[in-house]
Design a protein around this motif. Structure first.
Motif, PDB file in Angstrom:
ATOM      1  N   GLY A 133      80.994 -22.668  17.901  1.00  0.00           N
ATOM      2  CA  GLY A 133      82.273 -21.899  18.081  1.00  0.00           C
ATOM      3  C   GLY A 133      82.160 -21.473  19.559  1.00  0.00           C
ATOM      4  N   SER A 134      81.248 -20.551  20.028  1.00  0.00           N
ATOM      5  CA  SER A 134      81.136 -20.114  21.377  1.00  0.00           C
ATOM      6  C   SER A 134      80.887 -21.281  22.193  1.00  0.00           C
ATOM      7  CB  SER A 134      80.142 -19.053  21.713  1.00  0.00           C
ATOM      8  OG  SER A 134      80.507 -17.953  21.132  1.00  0.00           O
ATOM      9  N   ASP A 135      79.937 -22.300  21.458  1.00  0.00           N
ATOM     10  CA  ASP A 135      79.255 -23.330  22.243  1.00  0.00           C
ATOM     11  C   ASP A 135      80.239 -24.570  21.963  1.00  0.00           C
ATOM     12  OD1 ASP A 135      77.917 -25.317  23.598  1.00  0.00           O
ATOM     13  OD2 ASP A 135      75.954 -25.015  22.297  1.00  0.00           O
ATOM     14  N   VAL A 136      81.312 -24.960  22.760  1.00  0.00           N
ATOM     15  CA  VAL A 136      82.088 -25.922  22.202  1.00  0.00           C
ATOM     16  C   VAL A 136      81.333 -27.302  22.279  1.00  0.00           C
ATOM     17  CG1 VAL A 136      84.298 -27.185  22.915  1.00  0.00           C
ATOM     18  CG2 VAL A 136      84.242 -24.647  22.880  1.00  0.00           C
ATOM     19  N   SER A 137      80.356 -27.261  23.150  1.00  0.00           N
ATOM     20  CA  SER A 137      79.650 -28.659  23.413  1.00  0.00           C
ATOM     21  C   SER A 137      78.650 -28.991  22.191  1.00  0.00           C
ATOM     22  CB  SER A 137      78.619 -28.610  24.573  1.00  0.00           C
ATOM     23  OG  SER A 137      77.797 -27.854  24.414  1.00  0.00           O
ATOM     24  N   ALA A 358      93.575  -5.866  15.127  1.00  0.00           N
ATOM     25  CA  ALA A 358      93.099  -5.856  16.564  1.00  0.00           C
ATOM     26  C   ALA A 358      91.592  -6.509  16.690  1.00  0.00           C
ATOM     27  CB  ALA A 358      93.143  -4.538  16.987  1.00  0.00           C
ATOM     28  N   ARG A 359      90.985  -6.534  15.530  1.00  0.00           N
ATOM     29  CA  ARG A 359      89.599  -6.874  15.453  1.00  0.00           C
ATOM     30  C   ARG A 359      89.191  -7.991  16.031  1.00  0.00           C
ATOM     31  NH1 ARG A 359      85.602  -6.974  17.457  1.00  0.00           N
ATOM     32  NH2 ARG A 359      83.607  -6.083  16.641  1.00  0.00           N
ATOM     33  N   ILE A 360      89.979  -9.003  15.634  1.00  0.00           N
ATOM     34  CA  ILE A 360      89.769 -10.514  16.086  1.00  0.00           C
ATOM     35  C   ILE A 360      90.045 -10.725  17.692  1.00  0.00           C
ATOM     36  CG2 ILE A 360      92.226 -11.193  15.430  1.00  0.00           C
ATOM     37  CD1 ILE A 360      89.084 -13.294  15.132  1.00  0.00           C
ATOM     38  N   GLN A 361      90.661 -10.026  18.427  1.00  0.00           N
ATOM     39  CA  GLN A 361      91.172 -10.208  19.514  1.00  0.00           C
ATOM     40  C   GLN A 361      90.018 -10.609  20.470  1.00  0.00           C
ATOM     41  OE1 GLN A 361      94.252 -10.943  20.263  1.00  0.00           O
ATOM     42  NE2 GLN A 361      95.398 -10.113  18.570  1.00  0.00           N
ATOM     43  N   SER A 362      88.749  -9.713  20.480  1.00  0.00           N
ATOM     44  CA  SER A 362      87.592  -9.771  21.341  1.00  0.00           C
ATOM     45  C   SER A 362      86.681 -10.903  20.616  1.00  0.00           C
ATOM     46  CB  SER A 362      86.872  -8.618  21.210  1.00  0.00           C
ATOM     47  OG  SER A 362      86.648  -8.012  19.968  1.00  0.00           O
ATOM     48  N   ILE A 363      87.195 -11.585  19.597  1.00  0.00           N
ATOM     49  CA  ILE A 363      86.271 -12.682  19.028  1.00  0.00           C
ATOM     50  C   ILE A 363      86.946 -14.194  19.095  1.00  0.00           C
ATOM     51  CG2 ILE A 363      85.335 -13.592  16.934  1.00  0.00           C
ATOM     52  CD1 ILE A 363      85.153 -10.898  15.817  1.00  0.00           C
ATOM     53  N   GLY A 364      88.041 -14.225  18.528  1.00  0.00           N
ATOM     54  CA  GLY A 364      88.860 -15.637  18.872  1.00  0.00           C
ATOM     55  C   GLY A 364      89.194 -15.806  20.342  1.00  0.00           C
ATOM     56  N   GLY A 365      89.262 -17.044  20.369  1.00  0.00           N
ATOM     57  CA  GLY A 365      89.628 -17.626  21.723  1.00  0.00           C
ATOM     58  C   GLY A 365      88.461 -17.287  22.893  1.00  0.00           C
ATOM     59  N   THR A 367      84.786 -14.887  22.758  1.00  0.00           N
ATOM     60  CA  THR A 367      84.142 -13.682  22.468  1.00  0.00           C
ATOM     61  C   THR A 367      84.271 -12.969  23.903  1.00  0.00           C
ATOM     62  OG1 THR A 367      81.775 -14.223  22.879  1.00  0.00           O
ATOM     63  CG2 THR A 367      82.851 -14.426  20.389  1.00  0.00           C
ATOM     64  N   THR A 368      84.180 -11.702  23.840  1.00  0.00           N
ATOM     65  CA  THR A 368      83.876 -10.860  24.911  1.00  0.00           C
ATOM     66  C   THR A 368      82.583 -11.269  25.994  1.00  0.00           C
ATOM     67  OG1 THR A 368      85.149  -8.814  24.237  1.00  0.00           O
ATOM     68  CG2 THR A 368      83.445  -8.406  25.794  1.00  0.00           C
ATOM     69  N   GLN A 369      81.686 -11.562  25.031  1.00  0.00           N
ATOM     70  CA  GLN A 369      80.368 -11.851  25.523  1.00  0.00           C
ATOM     71  C   GLN A 369      80.355 -13.258  26.405  1.00  0.00           C
ATOM     72  OE1 GLN A 369      80.532 -10.775  22.120  1.00  0.00           O
ATOM     73  NE2 GLN A 369      79.951  -8.807  23.278  1.00  0.00           N
ATOM     74  N   ILE A 370      81.095 -14.223  25.844  1.00  0.00           N
ATOM     75  CA  ILE A 370      81.272 -15.392  26.494  1.00  0.00           C
ATOM     76  C   ILE A 370      82.247 -15.234  27.818  1.00  0.00           C
ATOM     77  CG2 ILE A 370      82.533 -17.991  26.183  1.00  0.00           C
ATOM     78  CD1 ILE A 370      79.491 -17.368  24.957  1.00  0.00           C
ATOM     79  N   MET A 371      83.413 -14.497  27.414  1.00  0.00           N
ATOM     80  CA  MET A 371      84.139 -14.154  28.830  1.00  0.00           C
ATOM     81  C   MET A 371      83.255 -13.331  29.858  1.00  0.00           C
ATOM     82  SD  MET A 371      87.084 -15.022  27.790  1.00  0.00           S
ATOM     83  CE  MET A 371      86.246 -16.090  26.787  1.00  0.00           C
ATOM     84  N   ASN A 372      82.299 -12.681  29.409  1.00  0.00           N
ATOM     85  CA  ASN A 372      81.635 -11.988  30.691  1.00  0.00           C
ATOM     86  C   ASN A 372      80.647 -13.060  31.145  1.00  0.00           C
ATOM     87  OD1 ASN A 372      82.844  -9.341  30.198  1.00  0.00           O
ATOM     88  ND2 ASN A 372      81.194  -8.729  29.027  1.00  0.00           N
ATOM     89  N   GLU A 373      80.246 -13.978  30.311  1.00  0.00           N
ATOM     90  CA  GLU A 373      79.227 -15.181  30.949  1.00  0.00           C
ATOM     91  C   GLU A 373      80.047 -15.885  31.982  1.00  0.00           C
ATOM     92  OE1 GLU A 373      75.895 -16.303  30.396  1.00  0.00           O
ATOM     93  OE2 GLU A 373      76.093 -14.093  30.186  1.00  0.00           O
ATOM     94  N   ILE A 374      81.288 -16.224  31.554  1.00  0.00           N
ATOM     95  CA  ILE A 374      82.311 -16.879  32.555  1.00  0.00           C
ATOM     96  C   ILE A 374      82.393 -16.171  33.800  1.00  0.00           C
ATOM     97  CG2 ILE A 374      84.580 -17.642  32.984  1.00  0.00           C
ATOM     98  CD1 ILE A 374      84.720 -18.525  30.016  1.00  0.00           C
ATOM     99  N   LEU A 375      82.609 -14.932  33.522  1.00  0.00           N
ATOM    100  CA  LEU A 375      82.964 -13.671  34.908  1.00  0.00           C
ATOM    101  C   LEU A 375      81.558 -13.967  35.623  1.00  0.00           C
ATOM    102  CD1 LEU A 375      85.162 -11.199  33.385  1.00  0.00           C
ATOM    103  CD2 LEU A 375      85.763 -12.972  34.983  1.00  0.00           C
ATOM    104  N   THR A 376      80.367 -13.764  35.049  1.00  0.00           N
ATOM    105  CA  THR A 376      79.206 -13.744  35.977  1.00  0.00           C
ATOM    106  C   THR A 376      79.120 -14.883  36.941  1.00  0.00           C
ATOM    107  OG1 THR A 376      77.947 -14.836  34.270  1.00  0.00           O
ATOM    108  CG2 THR A 376      77.897 -12.463  34.261  1.00  0.00           C
ATOM    109  N   LYS A 377      79.669 -15.931  36.428  1.00  0.00           N
ATOM    110  CA  LYS A 377      79.642 -17.175  37.316  1.00  0.00           C
ATOM    111  C   LYS A 377      80.829 -17.088  38.289  1.00  0.00           C
ATOM    112  CE  LYS A 377      77.612 -20.427  33.736  1.00  0.00           C
ATOM    113  NZ  LYS A 377      78.130 -20.594  32.609  1.00  0.00           N
ATOM    114  N   ARG A 378      81.943 -16.720  37.965  1.00  0.00           N
ATOM    115  CA  ARG A 378      83.199 -16.569  38.855  1.00  0.00           C
ATOM    116  C   ARG A 378      82.895 -15.570  39.866  1.00  0.00           C
ATOM    117  NH1 ARG A 378      86.879 -20.793  38.251  1.00  0.00           N
ATOM    118  NH2 ARG A 378      88.422 -19.541  39.285  1.00  0.00           N
ATOM    119  N   LEU A 379      82.185 -14.617  39.647  1.00  0.00           N
ATOM    120  CA  LEU A 379      81.919 -13.618  40.543  1.00  0.00           C
ATOM    121  C   LEU A 379      80.791 -13.600  41.332  1.00  0.00           C
ATOM    122  CD1 LEU A 379      82.922 -10.604  38.079  1.00  0.00           C
ATOM    123  CD2 LEU A 379      84.420 -11.613  39.671  1.00  0.00           C
TER     124      LEU A 379
END
Ligand SMILES: Cc1cc2nc3c(=O)[nH]c(=O)nc-3n(C[C@H](O)[C@H](O)[C@H](O)COP(=O)(O)OP(=O)(O)OC[C@H]3O[C@@H](n4cnc5c(N)ncnc54)[C@H](O)[C@@H]3O)c2cc1C
Length: 383
Positions: A133-137, A358-365, A367-379
Motif C-alpha cells: 500500500g504505502s510501499d508501491v514498489s 473523515a477517518r480515511i482521508q489521512s490513510i488513503g492516497g 498516509t500522513t506518515q508517508i507524506m511526512n517521509e516525503i516532506l523530510t526529503k523535500r525539506l
C-alpha cells in the motif's frame, strides 16, 4: 467562502453545481449509503452536465477548463455530506481517467476517455495490493509479455469503484528490476476472461462507494492497452499523486465547511440550562478554533492549487496540504460530533457520517506518515 483564487466564472460554476447537488444528490445520499454504491445514472447525469470532463480537452468531450474549476466541483461534492459519493466520482475523474488523458494513446482516449467523460463507462485505479500500500514498489501483480499481449496475474485490494468499474487502470510489474523502473500501467476491461472482482468490502465510512478486491488470473491484455511507456508506471503514479493529494485536501476543506455549519446550526438550536449551546463560551470558542483550523487548511491547499494550476511542481505544497487538511478534518468532524452530544452518536444525524468518512482521508492516497517521509526529503531534513 469567497477567496481570491476564485474568479467570477468559478463562482457561477459553484452556484450551478451546488444547485445540482442539492436537487439530485443530497436527497439520495441515505439510499446510496444503504446500497453501498452510487447508481450508474449518476455518472450518466454528471456526464450529461459536463461535470466529468471539466479539465479534459474538448475534443474528447471535456470542457478544457482550469483545475480551479475542477477544485470547485471537488469541494462542492464533499459538501453533499457523503464522502462515498464524492469518492466514487473522484476516483473515476480524478485518479483513473487522468492517466489516460495524460499518458494514453489516441486510440485509448477514444475507447476509454470519451465514454468515461460521458459517464457511459466507469473507471477505477488499482495500485494497492495486500503486499503493498504505502510501499508501491512492493506490488506483486505481474504482466508478462507474450507475443502481442501481456498476461496479467495477481490481485489488488481496497479499490474504489472496484466492483462496478467497466475498466480498471492496473499497475503491474513488467520486470523484476530496477526498482521504480519496473512497473507499467494497463487498461483492463472488467469483462475480460480471467478478471474477477470480489464482494464489496465492508468499511467504517465511505459507504456509498463500492470498494473491491480484484483478481487477475492469466488475463490477456493487448499491448495497445499499455499506458504510455513500458516500465514507467511508477513515475506516472507518483506524478499523479500531486493532484490526488491536492484533491483530497480540497475535499477536506469542503467537508470542514459543512461540519462547522452543521455544528453551528445545532448549537444555536439545542437548549441546555435554559439557553442555546452557542451561548456557552467554551463551545463557541471551540467552533472558532475549528474555523481557524479550517482556514489554515484552506490557505495551504489553495496555495498548492494556485501553483499547480500554473503548471508548477507542487510535490511539497500538495503533500503539506494533504497532511494538514486530512488531519484537520479528523479534529473538526470530531469536535462537530462532540457539540451534538449523544445525538452526534446517532445514525439519524449526519454528523456521524462526516466523522466516519473523515477517518480515511489521512490513510488513503498515502498516509500522513508517508507524506511526512516525503516532506523530510523535500525539506532537506534527510537526503
Ligand atoms: C476506502 C479505501 C479506498 C481506497 N481506494 C484505493 C484505490 O482506489 N486505489 C488504490 O490503489 N488504493 C486504494 N486504497 C488504498 C490506500 O491507498 C492504502 O490503504 C494506503 O496507501 C495505505 O496503505 P496500506 O493500507 O497498505 O497500509 P500500510 O502501508 O500497511 O501502512 C500501515 C501503517 O504503517 C505506516 N507506515 C508504512 N510505511 C511507513 C514508513 N515508511 N514510515 C512510517 N510509517 C509507515 C502507515 O502510515 C500506516 O499507519 C484505498 C484504501 C481505502 C481504505
Amino acid at each position: 467562502m469567497a477567496h481570491w483564487i476564485f474568479q467570477d466564472e468559478h463562482h457561477m460554476f459553484r452556484k450551478a453545481v451546488r444547485k445540482f447537488i442539492e436537487k439530485e444528490i443530497i436527497p439520495n445520499v441515505e439510499k446510496w449509503e444503504r446500497e453501498e454504491e452510487v447508481p450508474r445514472s449518476l455518472y450518466e447525469r454528471m456526464g450529461e452536465l459536463g461535470y466529468l470532463g471539466i479539465k479534459f480537452p474538448e475534443k474528447y468531450g471535456g470542457s478544457d477548463s482550469d483545475i480551479i474549476t475542477e477544485a470547485v466541483l471537488i469541494e462542492e461534492m464533499a459538501k453533499c455530506g457523503s464522502g462515498g459519493v464524492a469518492a466514487a466520482i473522484g476516483a473515476h475523474t480524478g485518479i483513473a481517467m487522468t492517466n489516460i488523458w495524460k499518458y494514453g494513446s489516441e486510440e485509448q482516449k477514444q475507447n476509454y476517455l470519451v465514454p468515461g467523460i460521458k459517464g457511459e463507462k466507469i473507471s477505477a485505479l488499482a495500485i494497492t495490493e495486500p503486499s503493498g500500500g504505502s510501499d508501491v514498489s512492493a506490488i506483486k501483480t505481474t504482466a508478462k509479455k507474450s507475443g502481442s499481449h501481456y498476461i496479467l496475474n495477481g490481485s489488488k485490494t481496497f479499490i474504489t469503484n472496484g466492483v462496478n468499474a467497466d475498466y480498471v487502470i492496473v499497475a503491474a510489474k513488467t520486470r523484476e528490476e530496477p526498482v521504480h523502473r519496473n512497473i507499467s500501467l494497463f487498461i483492463v476491461e472488467t469483462d475480460w476472461e480471467g478478471f474477477s472482482a470480489g464482494k464489496k468490502l465492508k468499511k467504517l465510512g465511505w459507504h456509498a462507494s463500492d470498494t473491491g478486491e480484484l483478481f487477475f488470473d492469466e488475463v490477456k491484455v493487448p499491448e495497445e492497452n499499455l499506458i504510455g511507456r513500458e516500465h514507467e508506471g511508477f513515475l506516472y503514479i507518483m506524478e499523479n499523486f500531486q493532484f490526488e493529494r491536492l484533491s483530497m485536501a480540497l475535499g477536506c476543506v469542503g467537508l470542514g465547511e459543512l461540519a462547522i455549519e452543521t455544528a453551528k446550526k445545532y448549537s444555536q438550536e439545542r437548549i441546555q440550562f435554559n439557553r442555546p449551546l452557542s451561548k456557552f463560551q467554551v463551545l463557541r470558542h471551540k467552533m472558532v478554533d475549528m474555523a481557524v483550523d479550517l482556514e489554515k487548511a484552506r490557505n495551504i491547499t489553495y496555495r498548492a492549487l494556485y501553483l499547480y494550476n500554473k503548471g508548477e511542481d507542487v510535490v511539497t505544497e500538495a503533500t503539506m496540504a494533504k497532511v494538514y487538511a486530512t488531519e484537520m478534518i479528523r479534529r473538526v468532524t470530531d469536535q462537530a460530533l462532540q457539540i451534538h452530544g449523544g445525538n452526534g452518536y446517532m445514525m439519524e444525524y449526519d454528523v456521524q457520517r462526516f466523522w466516519r468518512d473523515a477517518r480515511i482521508q489521512s490513510i488513503g492516497g498515502g498516509t500522513t506518515q508517508i507524506m511526512n517521509e516525503i516532506l523530510t526529503k523535500r525539506l532537506g531534513i534527510i537526503s
